[in-house]
Design a protein around this motif. Structure first.
Motif, PDB file in Angstrom:
ATOM      1  N   THR A 299       0.980  -1.246  -0.152  1.00 23.84           N
ATOM      2  CA  THR A 299      -0.006   0.106  -0.036  1.00 23.84           C
ATOM      3  C   THR A 299       0.892   1.190   0.157  1.00 23.84           C
ATOM      4  O   THR A 299       1.905   1.145   0.247  1.00 23.84           O
ATOM      5  CB  THR A 299      -0.994   0.097   1.223  1.00 23.84           C
ATOM      6  N   PHE A 300       0.219   2.320  -0.558  1.00 27.18           N
ATOM      7  CA  PHE A 300       1.065   3.543  -0.285  1.00 27.18           C
ATOM      8  C   PHE A 300       0.326   4.949   0.321  1.00 27.18           C
ATOM      9  O   PHE A 300      -0.911   4.407   0.414  1.00 27.18           O
ATOM     10  CB  PHE A 300       1.246   4.048  -2.196  1.00 27.18           C
ATOM     11  N   LYS A 301       0.844   5.626   0.559  1.00 30.98           N
ATOM     12  CA  LYS A 301       0.220   6.994   1.051  1.00 30.98           C
ATOM     13  C   LYS A 301       0.688   8.218   0.274  1.00 30.98           C
ATOM     14  O   LYS A 301       1.589   8.261  -0.317  1.00 30.98           O
ATOM     15  CB  LYS A 301       0.395   6.926   2.404  1.00 30.98           C
ATOM     16  N   PRO A 302      -0.069   9.325   0.536  1.00 29.83           N
ATOM     17  CA  PRO A 302       0.378  10.458  -0.293  1.00 29.83           C
ATOM     18  C   PRO A 302       1.684  11.030   0.220  1.00 29.83           C
ATOM     19  O   PRO A 302       2.283  11.007   1.299  1.00 29.83           O
ATOM     20  CB  PRO A 302      -0.759  11.361   0.151  1.00 29.83           C
ATOM     21  N   GLY A 303       2.451  11.734  -0.889  1.00 27.99           N
ATOM     22  CA  GLY A 303       3.784  12.338  -0.498  1.00 27.99           C
ATOM     23  C   GLY A 303       4.570  12.114  -1.800  1.00 27.99           C
ATOM     24  O   GLY A 303       4.339  11.595  -2.722  1.00 27.99           O
ATOM     25  N   PRO A 304       5.788  12.734  -1.664  1.00 29.46           N
ATOM     26  CA  PRO A 304       6.858  12.582  -2.528  1.00 29.46           C
ATOM     27  C   PRO A 304       7.444  11.341  -2.884  1.00 29.46           C
ATOM     28  O   PRO A 304       7.502  10.382  -1.868  1.00 29.46           O
ATOM     29  CB  PRO A 304       7.933  13.661  -2.453  1.00 29.46           C
ATOM     30  N   THR A 305       7.822  10.721  -4.161  1.00 27.80           N
ATOM     31  CA  THR A 305       8.095   9.420  -4.321  1.00 27.80           C
ATOM     32  C   THR A 305       9.773   9.725  -4.634  1.00 27.80           C
ATOM     33  O   THR A 305      10.161  10.767  -4.597  1.00 27.80           O
ATOM     34  CB  THR A 305       7.471   8.758  -5.473  1.00 27.80           C
ATOM     35  N   ASP A 306      10.457   8.410  -4.915  1.00 30.61           N
ATOM     36  CA  ASP A 306      11.945   8.515  -5.236  1.00 30.61           C
ATOM     37  C   ASP A 306      11.936   8.690  -6.707  1.00 30.61           C
ATOM     38  O   ASP A 306      13.146   8.615  -7.135  1.00 30.61           O
ATOM     39  CB  ASP A 306      12.392   7.187  -4.601  1.00 30.61           C
ATOM     40  N   HIS A 307      10.880   9.078  -7.602  1.00 30.28           N
ATOM     41  CA  HIS A 307      11.188   9.104  -8.823  1.00 30.28           C
ATOM     42  C   HIS A 307      10.617  10.306  -9.307  1.00 30.28           C
ATOM     43  O   HIS A 307       9.927  10.521 -10.521  1.00 30.28           O
ATOM     44  CB  HIS A 307      10.326   8.001  -9.712  1.00 30.28           C
ATOM     45  N   ASP A 308      10.735  11.442  -8.414  1.00 28.02           N
ATOM     46  CA  ASP A 308      10.466  12.827  -8.785  1.00 28.02           C
ATOM     47  C   ASP A 308       9.100  13.047  -9.284  1.00 28.02           C
ATOM     48  O   ASP A 308       8.537  13.820 -10.142  1.00 28.02           O
ATOM     49  CB  ASP A 308      11.241  13.095 -10.243  1.00 28.02           C
ATOM     50  N   SER A 309       8.463  12.542  -8.497  1.00 27.01           N
ATOM     51  CA  SER A 309       6.644  12.578  -8.486  1.00 27.01           C
ATOM     52  C   SER A 309       6.141  12.827  -7.069  1.00 27.01           C
ATOM     53  O   SER A 309       6.845  12.809  -6.086  1.00 27.01           O
ATOM     54  CB  SER A 309       6.092  11.356  -9.402  1.00 27.01           C
ATOM     55  N   THR A 310       4.825  13.039  -7.371  1.00 22.11           N
ATOM     56  CA  THR A 310       4.173  13.139  -5.905  1.00 22.11           C
ATOM     57  C   THR A 310       2.792  12.432  -5.977  1.00 22.11           C
ATOM     58  O   THR A 310       2.268  12.519  -7.080  1.00 22.11           O
ATOM     59  CB  THR A 310       3.888  14.690  -5.526  1.00 22.11           C
ATOM     60  N   ILE A 311       2.621  11.673  -5.002  1.00 20.10           N
ATOM     61  CA  ILE A 311       1.375  10.929  -4.854  1.00 20.10           C
ATOM     62  C   ILE A 311       0.344  11.778  -4.032  1.00 20.10           C
ATOM     63  O   ILE A 311       0.574  12.264  -3.040  1.00 20.10           O
ATOM     64  CB  ILE A 311       1.584   9.392  -4.308  1.00 20.10           C
ATOM     65  N   ILE A 312      -0.937  11.755  -4.817  1.00 17.97           N
ATOM     66  CA  ILE A 312      -1.712  12.720  -4.200  1.00 17.97           C
ATOM     67  C   ILE A 312      -3.079  11.764  -3.819  1.00 17.97           C
ATOM     68  O   ILE A 312      -3.191  10.695  -4.278  1.00 17.97           O
ATOM     69  CB  ILE A 312      -2.627  14.054  -5.151  1.00 17.97           C
ATOM     70  N   GLN A 313      -3.812  12.216  -2.827  1.00 19.05           N
ATOM     71  CA  GLN A 313      -5.010  11.498  -2.443  1.00 19.05           C
ATOM     72  C   GLN A 313      -6.187  11.851  -3.330  1.00 19.05           C
ATOM     73  O   GLN A 313      -6.408  12.841  -3.611  1.00 19.05           O
ATOM     74  CB  GLN A 313      -5.418  12.006  -0.915  1.00 19.05           C
ATOM     75  N   LEU A 314      -7.046  10.763  -3.877  1.00 19.57           N
ATOM     76  CA  LEU A 314      -8.212  11.064  -4.445  1.00 19.57           C
ATOM     77  C   LEU A 314      -9.276  10.526  -3.542  1.00 19.57           C
ATOM     78  O   LEU A 314      -9.398   9.744  -2.940  1.00 19.57           O
ATOM     79  CB  LEU A 314      -8.219  10.285  -5.797  1.00 19.57           C
ATOM     80  N   PRO A 315     -10.581  10.915  -3.926  1.00 15.90           N
ATOM     81  CA  PRO A 315     -11.684  10.513  -3.299  1.00 15.90           C
ATOM     82  C   PRO A 315     -11.861   8.893  -3.489  1.00 15.90           C
ATOM     83  O   PRO A 315     -12.572   8.209  -2.689  1.00 15.90           O
ATOM     84  CB  PRO A 315     -12.991  11.146  -3.792  1.00 15.90           C
ATOM     85  N   ASN A 316     -11.289   8.501  -4.668  1.00 18.33           N
ATOM     86  CA  ASN A 316     -11.669   7.066  -4.851  1.00 18.33           C
ATOM     87  C   ASN A 316     -10.197   6.307  -4.947  1.00 18.33           C
ATOM     88  O   ASN A 316     -10.103   5.016  -5.778  1.00 18.33           O
ATOM     89  CB  ASN A 316     -12.154   6.751  -6.195  1.00 18.33           C
ATOM     90  N   GLY A 317      -9.062   6.876  -4.396  1.00 20.03           N
ATOM     91  CA  GLY A 317      -7.837   5.998  -4.689  1.00 20.03           C
ATOM     92  C   GLY A 317      -6.683   7.075  -4.594  1.00 20.03           C
ATOM     93  O   GLY A 317      -6.855   8.111  -3.615  1.00 20.03           O
ATOM     94  N   LEU A 318      -5.477   6.545  -5.027  1.00 17.31           N
ATOM     95  CA  LEU A 318      -4.342   7.562  -5.072  1.00 17.31           C
ATOM     96  C   LEU A 318      -3.925   7.791  -6.608  1.00 17.31           C
ATOM     97  O   LEU A 318      -4.329   7.184  -7.341  1.00 17.31           O
ATOM     98  CB  LEU A 318      -3.130   6.644  -4.495  1.00 17.31           C
ATOM     99  N   GLU A 319      -3.333   8.800  -6.841  1.00 20.01           N
ATOM    100  CA  GLU A 319      -2.843   9.283  -7.894  1.00 20.01           C
ATOM    101  C   GLU A 319      -1.088   9.675  -7.855  1.00 20.01           C
ATOM    102  O   GLU A 319      -0.716  10.399  -7.043  1.00 20.01           O
ATOM    103  CB  GLU A 319      -3.553  10.360  -8.764  1.00 20.01           C
ATOM    104  N   ASP A 320      -0.403   8.990  -8.558  1.00 15.70           N
ATOM    105  CA  ASP A 320       1.171   9.213  -8.829  1.00 15.70           C
ATOM    106  C   ASP A 320       1.134  10.411  -9.830  1.00 15.70           C
ATOM    107  O   ASP A 320       1.213   9.768 -11.193  1.00 15.70           O
ATOM    108  CB  ASP A 320       1.799   8.023  -8.908  1.00 15.70           C
ATOM    109  N   GLN A 321       1.355  11.351  -9.856  1.00 12.38           N
ATOM    110  CA  GLN A 321       1.360  12.588 -10.606  1.00 12.38           C
ATOM    111  C   GLN A 321       3.042  12.718 -11.085  1.00 12.38           C
ATOM    112  O   GLN A 321       3.838  13.183 -10.507  1.00 12.38           O
ATOM    113  CB  GLN A 321       1.012  13.817 -10.151  1.00 12.38           C
TER     114      GLN A 321
END
Length: 343
Positions: A299-321
């Protein structure tokens, strides 16, 4: 921005666990026993999506993913639903898809959730329905970057055409709304003509031709998808005698989205001026990365990743931008951008 391949086995697990988004092992997902990943490609009539399709088996090999033979829904949500049902019947433990109609896939997502089959969506974010991860770039940033580029080139005055994708897609809406809002706020002296093309090149050509006939003083074009809009747009500009270098007073400034090699060549030639590079390689890589993680119970949680992206919280899951840089004549030859790596 080229990322090296992730190692398999223990190395992959280490990367997932070390991810800045705080991945954890849980009892959910596919239970950590591995399994087949089903994938549906959204269409084969776009240079961008064809590039993504070519990256998928390469990334599957690097990540040691048990990838099932791909299906293609051809921009038809009914075909997508049928393809997903077939993949389930063939034993898929996770599904990767890119629904083009983001409002019509909710029932299928609910079916998959009931069967405890995690879903990763690529490039598009479903309006409703649970997803394990959306692998996407910030599409509102696309519209804002395009607005700022054209607004500055036109000196805050004049007329531009926005060749929109489909407004039934979150991507079309995000790009259109951000471009519109930016123009209204930052460049109120620019008139924007909006044309919903449904991601179809023929519609884009017809709409652009009509607008240019009615408003021959149009000086800017924003294309939501170079993969389907580039060729017809250049053809119309050529027919109108407007396909001229940026140094020519008749030049129409064009900014696009996708980052395909054809756009880069058009930038080098001076036919268009910029594009936002959607990372087709990273879309393929991280779609499979997260599908494998889901099966392994991560499982993952919102925040910066190790590949220059950011995970954000969605109403229906997560998004790695994932990052999507603006490409102009100044950086069009950057070898680290995927569009310059395609053979």
């Amino acid at each position: 921005m080229k990322l090296g391949p992730l190692a398999a086995g223990a190395a992959l697990l280490a990367v997932i666990t070390a991810c800045g988004s705080g991945a954890q092992t849980t009892g959910g997902g596919g239970g950590g026993g591995g399994g087949k990943i089903g994938i549906d490609h959204p269409r084969a009539d776009s240079d961008f999506w064809n590039s993504y399709i070519k990256y998928v088996p390469q990334m599957a090999s690097e990540l040691k993913v048990d990838l099932m033979p791909a299906t293609n829904s051809q921009n038809d949500v009914t075909k997508l639903v049928n393809n997903v049902q077939a993949l389930i019947g063939q034993g898929a433990k996770a599904i990767v898809m890119a629904p083009q109609d983001t409002g019509a896939i909710a029932t299928t997502l609910q079916t998959l959730a009931n069967k405890k089959i995690p879903v990763v969506t690529v490039d598009t974010r479903p309006d409703k329905g649970q997803v394990y991860m959306v692998v996407r770039a910030d599409n509102r940033a696309y519209g804002t970057k395009a607005c700022e580029f054209l607004g500055e080139k036109l000196g805050g005055k004049g007329k531009v055409v926005q060749l929109m994708g489909s407004l039934s897609s979150i991507n079309g809406r995000d790009r259109a709304e951000a471009f519109r809002e930016c123009m209204k706020t930052k460049f109120p002296g620019i008139t924007v003509f909006e044309e919903p093309t449904e991601w179809e090149g023929s519609k884009a050509a017809s709409m652009l031709q009509t607008r240019l006939e009615q408003n021959p003083d149009i000086k800017g074009i924003y294309m939501h998808a170079g993969g389907v809009h580039l060729a017809p747009t250049l053809q119309v500009l050529k027919q109108k005698g407007l396909l001229v270098p940026p140094t020519d007073a008749k030049h129409v400034f064009v900014v696009s989205n996708d980052g395909i090699p054809q756009e880069f060549e058009a930038i080098r030639k001076g036919d268009i001026d910029a594009t936002v590079s959607q990372p087709a390689d990273l879309y393929a890589k991280y779609a499979l990365y997260y599908a494998k993680a889901a099966i392994d119970g991560k499982t993952f949680k919102p925040g910066p990743t190790d590949h220059d992206s950011t995970i954000i919280q969605l109403p229906n899951g997560l998004e790695d931008q994932l990052p999507a840089p603006l490409v102009t004549k100044d950086n069009v030859d950057d070898k680290s951008i995927w569009g310059n790596q395609v053979k």
